[in-house]
Design a protein around this motif. Structure first.
Motif, PDB file in Angstrom:
ATOM      1  N   LYS A   1       0.824  -1.207   0.000  1.00 51.16           N
ATOM      2  CA  LYS A   1       0.000   0.000   0.000  1.00 51.16           C
ATOM      3  C   LYS A   1       0.858   1.257   0.000  1.00 51.16           C
ATOM      4  N   SER A   2       2.011   1.193   0.653  1.00 49.01           N
ATOM      5  CA  SER A   2       2.877   2.367   0.704  1.00 49.01           C
ATOM      6  C   SER A   2       3.368   2.747  -0.692  1.00 49.01           C
ATOM      7  N   LEU A   3       3.709   1.746  -1.503  1.00 50.62           N
ATOM      8  CA  LEU A   3       4.156   2.027  -2.863  1.00 50.62           C
ATOM      9  C   LEU A   3       3.018   2.548  -3.732  1.00 50.62           C
ATOM     10  N   ILE A   4       1.818   2.028  -3.485  1.00 49.02           N
ATOM     11  CA  ILE A   4       0.649   2.523  -4.222  1.00 49.02           C
ATOM     12  C   ILE A   4       0.390   3.989  -3.878  1.00 49.02           C
ATOM     13  N   ALA A   5       0.534   4.335  -2.608  1.00 46.39           N
ATOM     14  CA  ALA A   5       0.334   5.731  -2.195  1.00 46.39           C
ATOM     15  C   ALA A   5       1.351   6.643  -2.871  1.00 46.39           C
ATOM     16  N   LEU A   6       2.608   6.197  -2.937  1.00 46.65           N
ATOM     17  CA  LEU A   6       3.619   6.984  -3.639  1.00 46.65           C
ATOM     18  C   LEU A   6       3.295   7.085  -5.129  1.00 46.65           C
ATOM     19  N   ALA A   7       2.767   6.005  -5.682  1.00 46.17           N
ATOM     20  CA  ALA A   7       2.378   6.017  -7.095  1.00 46.17           C
ATOM     21  C   ALA A   7       1.257   7.023  -7.355  1.00 46.17           C
ATOM     22  N   MET A   8       0.404   7.233  -6.358  1.00 42.12           N
ATOM     23  CA  MET A   8      -0.672   8.232  -6.511  1.00 42.12           C
ATOM     24  C   MET A   8      -0.076   9.629  -6.644  1.00 42.12           C
ATOM     25  N   GLY A   9       0.991   9.895  -5.883  1.00 38.80           N
ATOM     26  CA  GLY A   9       1.671  11.172  -6.025  1.00 38.80           C
ATOM     27  C   GLY A   9       2.348  11.293  -7.372  1.00 38.80           C
TER      28      GLY A   9
END
Length: 391
Positions: free
Chosen positions: A3-11
């Protein structure tokens, strides 16, 4: 997928959207603010200049933990796009584009380091590629959607969307990205010590020249599709979906190649693909099928190099310059973006057909390939051993 990588991908998504949406809506924006399509290339340049200037934020933010930095960058992104959305004339839009570009390089430099810290051992390339995937998905889905919004409502609409997304991304990053330790503080001068060696300059020169070559053509992809491909303006959004798909393919392949071979070899391969595609644009880039296929091919090459080059610069920056090294890639990328847009503009101002801007980019891309091969053969192994603590 974490989920942390997905959140960064959102940015990464919103920054990719803001960077590339201008290429899809350039004719609409030019008409809306009363300038020519060639002059509107300055809106692309303004964003790129903002990227280069904004990386300086990392010099004073080196002691701040990565998550806090990334949230701060999303706030600046939201502010810049709000200015763009409210713009009523070319000058205000130039300011908005400049401000929106400020956090770009700093975000990707910091997010690359965070992705490597969050990655499982041996999967650093794929972790960075996951973060960068947000930027590629922005091109596959976001940019076409932004083009549709601009055509259906107003050229202001994509920037309203970007403002809202940046705020949402900041909240997701705050929730899902764990607190990570700041990099060791090497002091103000220590951050720049890695630039005393020739290796980093080979990488940065390759990024700058490679993107100069690509953006000679890519900056004007929308009018190129219409003039050389014979597509109607209404078809451009769907064609940009195809381009975005190529970027997703390129990003995925680049990350895996970096893990299986090496980031230097992967970057050289991606730049080679881009150079070949630009030459083909000049030679056979006429008609709907060749133009669509070549746009896809360039898109693969453009993002094949993304995560390998980011990893290379984080590795050469070990010892306190990791964030600045990662940001330097984006500075060089967008420096090439700015120069390429201007070179393409000069070619078009001579009255040349749109396929000539592909040829103008070929020499830049060839030199980039040579520089990356030199780095991979002479310097990469040493930097990699240092980064993994085996030197």
């Amino acid at each position: 997928m974490k989920k942390s990588l997905i959140a960064l991908a959102m940015g990464a998504f919103v920054l990719g959207f803001v960077e590339f949406v201008m290429m899809g809506i350039l004719p609409v924006v030019a008409d809306g603010v009363g300038v020519s399509v060639a002059w509107a290339g300055n809106f692309i340049t303004a964003y790129a200049v903002g990227v280069c200037v904004g990386a300086v934020m990392l010099v004073v933010g080196r002691r701040v933990p990565p998550r806090r930095l990334i949230i701060f960058f999303m706030a600046i992104c939201a502010a810049g796009n709000a200015i763009s959305a409210l713009s009523a004339d070319p000058t205000m839009l130039l300011v908005g584009r400049f401000v929106a570009g400020l956090p770009h390089g700093a975000f990707f430099g910091t997010a690359t380091l965070a992705s490597k810290m969050l990655a499982d051992p041996g999967r650093e390339g794929q972790a960075v590629a996951t973060m960068v995937l947000g930027q590629t998905v922005a091109n596959m889905v976001g940019v076409p959607a932004g083009t549709l919004l601009a055509n259906a409502f107003s050229w202001h609409a994509p920037f309203v969307f970007a403002t809202v997304w940046a705020v949402a991304a900041a909240l997701l990053i705050w929730k899902f990205v764990p607190a990570l330790d700041a990099i060791p503080d090497a002091g103000l001068a220590g951050q720049f010590s890695f630039l005393k060696a020739p290796g980093p300059w080979l990488i940065l020169a390759a990024v700058l020249l490679g993107n100069t070559g690509i953006f000679c053509w890519w900056s004007y992809v929308s009018p190129w599709l219409q003039h050389m491909g014979g597509f109607a303006e209404a078809a451009v959004p769907m064609l940009l979906v195809l381009a975005g798909a190529g970027m997703v393919v390129g990003s995925t392949l680049g990350g895996r190649t970096a893990d299986l071979k090496s980031p230097g070899i992967a970057a050289a391969a991606g730049q080679t693909l881009g150079a070949v595609a630009l030459l083909l644009i000049f030679l056979i880039g006429r008609g709907p099928v060749p133009c669509a296929a070549l746009m896809f091919l360039v898109s693969v090459g453009l993002f094949f190099v993304s995560s390998p080059q980011q990893i290379l610069m984080v590795e050469v920056g070990q010892g306190g310059g990791e964030l600045l090294g990662g940001a330097c890639v984006q500075m060089a990328f967008n420096g090439g973006n700015a120069i390429g847009a201007q070179v393409g503009q000069m070619v078009l101002n001579t009255g040349a057909a749109y396929n000539w801007i592909g040829l103008a980019g070929v020499p830049f891309s060839i030199v980039a390939v040579v520089l990356l091969i030199v780095f991979a053969r002479r310097f990469e192994r040493r930097y990699h051993l240092q980064a993994t603590g085996r030197a």
